[in-house]
Design an enzyme around this catalytic site. Sequence first.
Site, mmCIF file in Angstrom:
data_model
loop_
_atom_site.group_PDB
_atom_site.id
_atom_site.type_symbol
_atom_site.label_atom_id
_atom_site.label_comp_id
_atom_site.label_asym_id
_atom_site.label_seq_id
_atom_site.Cartn_x
_atom_site.Cartn_y
_atom_site.Cartn_z
ATOM 1 C CB CYS A 108 0.071 4.638 -9.747
ATOM 2 S SG CYS A 108 0.542 2.928 -9.882
ATOM 3 C CG ASP A 121 7.522 -5.470 -7.397
ATOM 4 O OD1 ASP A 121 6.719 -4.896 -8.152
ATOM 5 O OD2 ASP A 121 7.422 -5.464 -6.151
ATOM 6 N NE ARG A 133 8.282 5.599 -5.276
ATOM 7 C CZ ARG A 133 7.367 4.786 -5.754
ATOM 8 N NH1 ARG A 133 7.023 4.859 -7.025
ATOM 9 N NH2 ARG A 133 6.754 3.915 -4.992
ATOM 10 N NE ARG A 183 -0.293 -0.414 -7.368
ATOM 11 C CZ ARG A 183 0.895 -0.143 -6.854
ATOM 12 N NH1 ARG A 183 1.646 0.779 -7.412
ATOM 13 N NH2 ARG A 183 1.324 -0.776 -5.791
ATOM 14 C CE LYS A 243 9.713 0.086 -3.049
ATOM 15 N NZ LYS A 243 8.229 0.090 -3.086
HETATM 16 N N1 EPU Z 1 -6.191 -4.830 -6.057
HETATM 17 C C1 EPU Z 1 -7.535 -4.587 -6.108
HETATM 18 N N2 EPU Z 1 -8.153 -4.074 -4.993
HETATM 19 C C2 EPU Z 1 -7.464 -3.827 -3.843
HETATM 20 C C3 EPU Z 1 -6.085 -4.090 -3.787
HETATM 21 C C4 EPU Z 1 -5.479 -4.599 -4.914
HETATM 22 O O1 EPU Z 1 -8.160 -4.790 -7.138
HETATM 23 O O2 EPU Z 1 -8.082 -3.357 -2.881
HETATM 24 C C5 EPU Z 1 -5.496 -5.387 -7.249
HETATM 25 C C6 EPU Z 1 -4.441 -4.432 -7.798
HETATM 26 O O3 EPU Z 1 -4.992 -3.437 -8.641
HETATM 27 C C7 EPU Z 1 -3.520 -5.387 -8.526
HETATM 28 C C8 EPU Z 1 -3.584 -6.657 -7.646
HETATM 29 O O4 EPU Z 1 -4.772 -6.516 -6.853
HETATM 30 O O5 EPU Z 1 -4.031 -5.682 -9.792
HETATM 31 C C9 EPU Z 1 -2.422 -6.848 -6.717
HETATM 32 O O6 EPU Z 1 -2.084 -5.629 -6.079
HETATM 33 P P1 EPU Z 1 -1.525 -5.569 -4.586
HETATM 34 O O7 EPU Z 1 -2.553 -4.973 -3.717
HETATM 35 O O8 EPU Z 1 -0.960 -6.893 -4.193
HETATM 36 O O9 EPU Z 1 -0.325 -4.526 -4.758
HETATM 37 P P2 EPU Z 1 0.139 -3.523 -3.652
HETATM 38 O O10 EPU Z 1 -0.054 -4.141 -2.331
HETATM 39 O O11 EPU Z 1 -0.427 -2.182 -3.913
HETATM 40 C C10 EPU Z 1 2.602 -4.406 -3.428
HETATM 41 C C11 EPU Z 1 3.974 -3.826 -3.601
HETATM 42 C C12 EPU Z 1 4.231 -3.580 -5.077
HETATM 43 C C13 EPU Z 1 4.111 -4.927 -5.811
HETATM 44 C C14 EPU Z 1 2.727 -5.546 -5.547
HETATM 45 C C15 EPU Z 1 2.548 -6.919 -6.153
HETATM 46 C C16 EPU Z 1 4.291 -2.625 -1.532
HETATM 47 C C17 EPU Z 1 4.430 -1.329 -0.827
HETATM 48 N N3 EPU Z 1 4.056 -2.581 -2.850
HETATM 49 O O12 EPU Z 1 1.696 -3.436 -3.953
HETATM 50 O O13 EPU Z 1 5.558 -3.100 -5.195
HETATM 51 O O14 EPU Z 1 4.281 -4.749 -7.197
HETATM 52 O O15 EPU Z 1 2.511 -5.649 -4.138
HETATM 53 O O16 EPU Z 1 3.504 -7.796 -5.667
HETATM 54 O O17 EPU Z 1 4.423 -3.673 -0.919
HETATM 55 C C18 EPU Z 1 7.318 -1.871 -6.170
HETATM 56 O O18 EPU Z 1 7.982 -2.097 -5.140
HETATM 57 O O19 EPU Z 1 7.805 -1.378 -7.216
HETATM 58 C C19 EPU Z 1 5.888 -2.187 -6.166
HETATM 59 C C20 EPU Z 1 5.041 -1.653 -7.048
#
Ligand code: EPU
Length: 417
Positions: free
Chosen positions: A117, A305, A397, A122, A22
């Site tokens: 969320c 995850d 999902r 996030r 995914k």
């Molecule tokens: N963060 C910030 N600012 C930003 C972006 C992120 O502070 O602009 C923080 C977040 O709040 C969090 C940390 O950085 O504390 C890491 O978040 P990240 O951005 O890496 O998460 P994401 O990209 O939104 C992806 C996966 C998630 C997975 C995380 C961590 C996708 C679509 N989603 O989310 O997957 O948990 O990386 O590995 O790739 C899931 O599949 O159930 C899922 C939640």
Amino acid sequence: MDKLAIQGGHRLSGEIRISGAKNAALPIMCAALLSADTLRLDNLPKLRDISTLLTLLGHIGCDINLDEKGGIDLQASQFKHLEAPYNLVKTMRASILVLGPMLARCGEAKVSLPGGCAIGARPVDLHIKGLQAMGAEIEIEHGYILAKAKRLRGARIVMDMVTVTGTENLMMAATLASGTTVLENSAREPEVIDLAQCLIAMGARIEGAGTDTITVHGVDRLHGAQHRIMPDRIETGTYLVAAAMTQGDIRLTDTRSDTLDAVLDKLRESGARIACTPDSISLQMHHRPQAINLRTAPYPAFPTDMQAQFMALNCIANGVGRVTETIFENRFMHVQEMQRLGAHIDIEGNTAMVHGSASLQAATVMATDLRASASLVLAALVAEGETTIERIYHIDRGYECIEEKLNQIGAQVRRVH
Ligand code: EPU
């Protein structure tokens, strides 16, 4: 709303084919917006998040052709709306991944702010700051990100946290920028590499994906390509934990063992015997698992995850396991539900102490987010009696045909409409 009814106490044994990932498919589908030609994708999982993104891409103006084998052709030759509306973004945060490609290709984009969320606040500030460093003018108005740039220009961007979708958004945007972009402190997740490989097949010039410094030399246009989505490492890990918890014997095919080192190490520590080939993993467990300690961190460390699923394993393990979550501030929503199944868990800050017990008892529980739901399914597989899991739309999902796959290896799972 659908529910799952799970009769616990069955040992899992047999073979399962792992679906496409995914979290690789979502950014790669958004990459189609970077070219007027067709992007052909294979091994796309059939999931609710994928159909949500298809709805969004269709709204933007992408032509979509699905075939029965799970292949899809995406072509963004003309845009209808340079916009990701709130009603789609609120159901799936990964919709933010259209921001970089739309801005880079069309010079403008309007994307709803995702909002909070279930697992944490996030924010998307790092996506926004990175695009601003590349010359975009960005305003936030009425809950929307309004971004404009005649042409993005290369920049050196140091992200102050490791962000997976942030890295992906900026890498996609940089492919069509003028000049070279260097992304420092990039995410090293295998899904980032899969996206980079697809972009390179489309004509992008990217170096260093899979390391913490990614360099992108912008080009004038990208062309069509064909790409096979990598296997889902989290789906793989979830079924491995299920087998370990039921003292089972399973073989997972069409997966990639090289993306699961931290997870396989923890399973071995819990007593499982594991044998790998590059595209299959076999696991046998002959006794009750040993409790394990873990701490989540960006790849290649232990993935957030998989935290909830290992918490489920610790609930029936021998001993006390310490689970520390460092990525998301609110990712223990499954704990209260596990306690309803008889688990003994104490939480202090971002650490949970899980006191393993020999058995859990069936109850009605509620799914709160995708991975929390998976952990409840695992706990239900070993609980005495029939557990009902409500709100399982969260599971749909991210897990393709979870009840069929589990039943195929000996579980008793029913979907109740
Ligand atoms: N963060 C910030 N600012 C930003 C972006 C992120 O502070 O602009 C923080 C977040 O709040 C969090 C940390 O950085 O504390 C890491 O978040 P990240 O951005 O890496 O998460 P994401 O990209 O939104 C992806 C996966 C998630 C997975 C995380 C961590 C996708 C679509 N989603 O989310 O997957 O948990 O990386 O590995 O790739 C899931 O599949 O159930 C899922 C939640």
